[in-house]
Design a protein around this motif. Sequence first.
Motif, PDB file in Angstrom:
ATOM      1  N   CYS A 159      49.231   8.755  65.456  1.00 29.79           N
ATOM      2  CA  CYS A 159      49.378   8.408  66.870  1.00 29.79           C
ATOM      3  C   CYS A 159      50.855   8.348  67.179  1.00 29.79           C
ATOM      4  O   CYS A 159      51.621   7.674  66.488  1.00 29.79           O
ATOM      5  N   THR A 160      51.279   9.080  68.196  1.00 24.90           N
ATOM      6  CA  THR A 160      52.698   9.137  68.523  1.00 24.90           C
ATOM      7  C   THR A 160      52.868   9.203  70.036  1.00 24.90           C
ATOM      8  O   THR A 160      51.906   9.391  70.783  1.00 24.90           O
ATOM      9  N   SER A 161      54.094   9.062  70.506  1.00 24.16           N
ATOM     10  CA  SER A 161      54.396   9.143  71.929  1.00 24.16           C
ATOM     11  C   SER A 161      54.450  10.590  72.375  1.00 24.16           C
ATOM     12  O   SER A 161      54.875  11.472  71.627  1.00 24.16           O
ATOM     13  N   SER A 169      55.406  11.279  91.265  1.00 26.33           N
ATOM     14  CA  SER A 169      55.155  12.145  90.112  1.00 26.33           C
ATOM     15  C   SER A 169      55.002  11.286  88.878  1.00 26.33           C
ATOM     16  O   SER A 169      55.721  10.315  88.667  1.00 26.33           O
ATOM     17  N   ARG A 170      54.021  11.664  88.061  1.00 26.32           N
ATOM     18  CA  ARG A 170      53.772  10.892  86.851  1.00 26.32           C
ATOM     19  C   ARG A 170      54.848  11.124  85.808  1.00 26.32           C
ATOM     20  O   ARG A 170      55.346  12.222  85.642  1.00 26.32           O
ATOM     21  N   ARG A 171      55.204  10.037  85.134  1.00 27.24           N
ATOM     22  CA  ARG A 171      55.870  10.214  83.855  1.00 27.24           C
ATOM     23  C   ARG A 171      54.801  10.745  82.905  1.00 27.24           C
ATOM     24  O   ARG A 171      53.706  11.068  83.325  1.00 27.24           O
ATOM     25  N   LEU A 172      55.065  10.820  81.641  1.00 25.38           N
ATOM     26  CA  LEU A 172      54.027  11.135  80.672  1.00 25.38           C
ATOM     27  C   LEU A 172      53.717   9.856  79.912  1.00 25.38           C
ATOM     28  O   LEU A 172      54.126   9.689  78.766  1.00 25.38           O
ATOM     29  N   PRO A 173      53.013   8.915  80.568  1.00 24.82           N
ATOM     30  CA  PRO A 173      52.820   7.596  79.959  1.00 24.82           C
ATOM     31  C   PRO A 173      51.629   7.579  79.002  1.00 24.82           C
ATOM     32  O   PRO A 173      50.634   6.923  79.242  1.00 24.82           O
ATOM     33  N   TYR A 174      51.723   8.356  77.933  1.00 26.39           N
ATOM     34  CA  TYR A 174      50.592   8.489  77.039  1.00 26.39           C
ATOM     35  C   TYR A 174      50.979   8.295  75.577  1.00 26.39           C
ATOM     36  O   TYR A 174      52.062   8.687  75.138  1.00 26.39           O
ATOM     37  N   GLU A 175      50.061   7.705  74.838  1.00 27.24           N
ATOM     38  CA  GLU A 175      50.071   7.812  73.393  1.00 27.24           C
ATOM     39  C   GLU A 175      49.119   8.947  73.051  1.00 27.24           C
ATOM     40  O   GLU A 175      48.111   9.147  73.740  1.00 27.24           O
ATOM     41  N   ILE A 176      49.416   9.693  71.996  1.00 26.99           N
ATOM     42  CA  ILE A 176      48.574  10.830  71.665  1.00 26.99           C
ATOM     43  C   ILE A 176      48.164  10.768  70.203  1.00 26.99           C
ATOM     44  O   ILE A 176      49.000  10.586  69.315  1.00 26.99           O
ATOM     45  N   VAL A 177      46.855  10.862  69.968  1.00 24.15           N
ATOM     46  CA  VAL A 177      46.308  10.876  68.617  1.00 24.15           C
ATOM     47  C   VAL A 177      45.989  12.321  68.265  1.00 24.15           C
ATOM     48  O   VAL A 177      45.249  12.994  68.990  1.00 24.15           O
ATOM     49  N   LYS A 178      46.548  12.811  67.176  1.00 21.99           N
ATOM     50  CA  LYS A 178      46.347  14.210  66.808  1.00 21.99           C
ATOM     51  C   LYS A 178      46.476  14.387  65.302  1.00 21.99           C
ATOM     52  O   LYS A 178      47.011  13.521  64.592  1.00 21.99           O
ATOM     53  N   SER A 179      45.991  15.518  64.829  1.00 21.70           N
ATOM     54  CA  SER A 179      46.099  15.860  63.415  1.00 21.70           C
ATOM     55  C   SER A 179      47.419  16.584  63.182  1.00 21.70           C
ATOM     56  O   SER A 179      47.741  17.544  63.888  1.00 21.70           O
ATOM     57  N   ALA A 232      43.468   5.912  63.218  1.00 22.83           N
ATOM     58  CA  ALA A 232      44.841   6.150  63.684  1.00 22.83           C
ATOM     59  C   ALA A 232      45.152   5.283  64.901  1.00 22.83           C
ATOM     60  O   ALA A 232      46.247   4.735  65.027  1.00 22.83           O
ATOM     61  N   TRP A 233      44.170   5.133  65.794  1.00 25.90           N
ATOM     62  CA  TRP A 233      44.399   4.335  66.994  1.00 25.90           C
ATOM     63  C   TRP A 233      44.470   2.846  66.674  1.00 25.90           C
ATOM     64  O   TRP A 233      45.280   2.122  67.239  1.00 25.90           O
ATOM     65  N   ARG A 234      43.654   2.368  65.747  1.00 24.71           N
ATOM     66  CA  ARG A 234      43.719   0.950  65.370  1.00 24.71           C
ATOM     67  C   ARG A 234      45.073   0.613  64.788  1.00 24.71           C
ATOM     68  O   ARG A 234      45.654  -0.440  65.083  1.00 24.71           O
ATOM     69  N   SER A 235      45.603   1.517  63.982  1.00 23.42           N
ATOM     70  CA  SER A 235      46.925   1.285  63.401  1.00 23.42           C
ATOM     71  C   SER A 235      47.994   1.257  64.485  1.00 23.42           C
ATOM     72  O   SER A 235      48.883   0.395  64.490  1.00 23.42           O
TER      73      SER A 235
END
Length: 319
Positions: A302-304, A285-295, A54-57
């Motif tokens: 993988c989504t924002s 304060s942090r934004r939420l600067p993440y990609e998230i890999v989940k089922s 998922a992360w490679r894609s």
Amino acid sequence: MATEIVEHNIPRTKTNWEFDCDAVPLYICSATGAALDAAAYSSLKAAAGQVDRAWRSASDYLLSGGDGGRDHVLVCVDVPCECGRSHKATFYAPKRLGADFTPLHERCLLGDIRNTRLEGRLNGLFSKTEIMQFLEKLVIRWHLTADRILIAAPFVGHQYMKTEDKRRIWDWLIRNLDTKKSTLLTRKATYTSFKKTLEAEGLDYDELQGYGLEDKLISGGVTKQDFHAKFYAGLSDGATEVLSGSANLLRGPSIENISFATMTQADFTARYLEKLKVAIPTAASRRLPYEIVKSEGGSWICTSLDAGRAPWLADESAK
């Protein structure tokens, strides 16, 4: 024109986090008391193939121009437990787009597990070594969840320790604290003790500082003479977490008391920083600067994370 040329091969202690599953567990099921640290890593390993694909894609897309400025990747996996509730573990890793021969799942650090209560886990009597192990795992957590980390201890080690033993504790601090978001608060004599450990190696701190070669955790530290409190905190707008107790930064078998609390940043400032009359550097304060890999729906995607909430900020009732 250059007026000085400096050559050096000074060994540097690099920031490096390792989540030790063989150490005392930080996360336990609030219903059964089952240890979950190692179980979370086992779940991650079991899903490694799907997570990495998922992360490679996603990496291919991000490299094509859809980066969005995100710095880290989150990986969420379910952790089985006899309690029957969902223990959702959140791991994180640097994004590292482009050539990286280390698979994502091997770079992941455990930042949170739902349906666990740190307040219940971190209140009681523990050995100095166990408390240091807890703190190491909390620091890993706070590098994900907090805007600022504060380590407040009047002493590092004790006055009768050998120089090399003191240096190992200082190296632990430097290795585990990112100076961009961490502050050390201690007494002036403790900083002086660190400089003496350098002298034992033939190094002069003031000369190193003159060339910008000093450890920034030390040069950016805060001094306070008249305090004996020991507390460690991860500060953020969402929630500030505080571990406090009787133990200095030192390993050993003797028993100490600790307690853990979650509060607002304003309450922490009033109860701790204002009492000590000290100020620490602030962090945006942090934004939420993440990609998230989940089922999701039986597939790994993988989504924002921008459209939702950070997993560690879920309502306490959901923990």
